[in-house]
Design an enzyme around this catalytic site. Structure first.
Site, mmCIF file in Angstrom:
data_model
loop_
_atom_site.group_PDB
_atom_site.id
_atom_site.type_symbol
_atom_site.label_atom_id
_atom_site.label_comp_id
_atom_site.label_asym_id
_atom_site.label_seq_id
_atom_site.Cartn_x
_atom_site.Cartn_y
_atom_site.Cartn_z
ATOM 1 N N SER A 45 10.344 -20.101 -5.703
ATOM 2 C CA SER A 45 11.893 -19.852 -5.167
ATOM 3 C C SER A 45 12.368 -19.010 -4.320
ATOM 4 O O SER A 45 13.560 -19.482 -3.946
ATOM 5 C CB SER A 45 12.719 -19.500 -6.497
ATOM 6 O OG SER A 45 12.671 -17.868 -6.868
ATOM 7 N N LYS A 88 15.026 -12.141 -6.129
ATOM 8 C CA LYS A 88 16.040 -13.217 -4.939
ATOM 9 C C LYS A 88 16.614 -12.773 -4.141
ATOM 10 O O LYS A 88 16.611 -11.389 -3.943
ATOM 11 C CB LYS A 88 17.069 -13.796 -6.568
ATOM 12 C CG LYS A 88 16.944 -14.506 -7.132
ATOM 13 C CD LYS A 88 16.365 -15.965 -6.779
ATOM 14 C CE LYS A 88 15.815 -16.611 -8.344
ATOM 15 N NZ LYS A 88 14.473 -17.782 -8.249
#
Length: 179
Positions: A45, A88
């Site tokens: 990701s 993230k």
């Protein structure tokens, strides 16, 4: 008499080793809890910034001295399942309005230049208004990232942020700071 003295010395030596091992364990526990931790990245990701199976150094105490900023890469407890940690990029901070139109990110109405994303983003999302002391998170591999756009609980609270990713230690061919 000699036997008792050697038994006593042996006991002192054993206690010395036990004390040293216990102290080392407590110091390591303190460092891992409050200073830094190593994390593995199991998903793509954050490609291309962070690769699969990279080992990263997370500084845990840094946000006691500086605010969490847009662009920081952080480790946090996933809001929909706090037993899982995610890595993230911070996209929005408290008060920001996040809007994604035709794959372009706008923060407070301003188009963002994002040289770190893997490929142009697809889709329309938002607008999202980030609550105070919360953050909107997205992966750099926008088209293949489970992030704030898709979660039931869209925002990460300040208390759920475990630390800032600052350095990659493995593989050695990519050793260095993370931005």
């Amino acid at each position: 008499m000699v036997e008792k003295k050697s038994d006593s010395n042996l006991m002192k030596e054993v206690l010395s080793w036990v004390w040293t091992i216990l102290l080392a364990f407590l110091i390591a526990l303190f460092i891992r809890t409050y200073v830094f931790e190593l994390v593995d990245v199991p998903t793509g990701s954050m490609l291309n910034t962070i690769q699969l199976d990279d080992k990263l150094v997370v500084i845990k105490f840094i946000y006691r001295f500086e605010p969490i900023k847009r662009g920081d890469i952080v480790v946090f407890k996933y809001p929909d399942n706090p037993s899982v940690n995610y890595v993230k990029r911070v996209i929005g901070v408290g008060g920001d309005i996040i809007d994604i139109k035709e794959g372009k990110l706008y923060i407070n109405g301003v188009l963002q230049h994002e040289p770190y994303i893997k490929e142009p983003m697809v889709g329309n999302f938002g607008p999202y208004k980030v609550p105070k002391d919360h953050f909107f998170m997205m992966g750099d591999n926008r088209n293949d990232s489970s992030d704030s756009r898709y979660w039931a609980h869209k925002y990460v609270s300040k208390d759920a942020i475990l630390g800032k990713v600052v350095f990659r230690i493995f593989p050695l061919s990519r050793l260095g700071s993370i931005k």
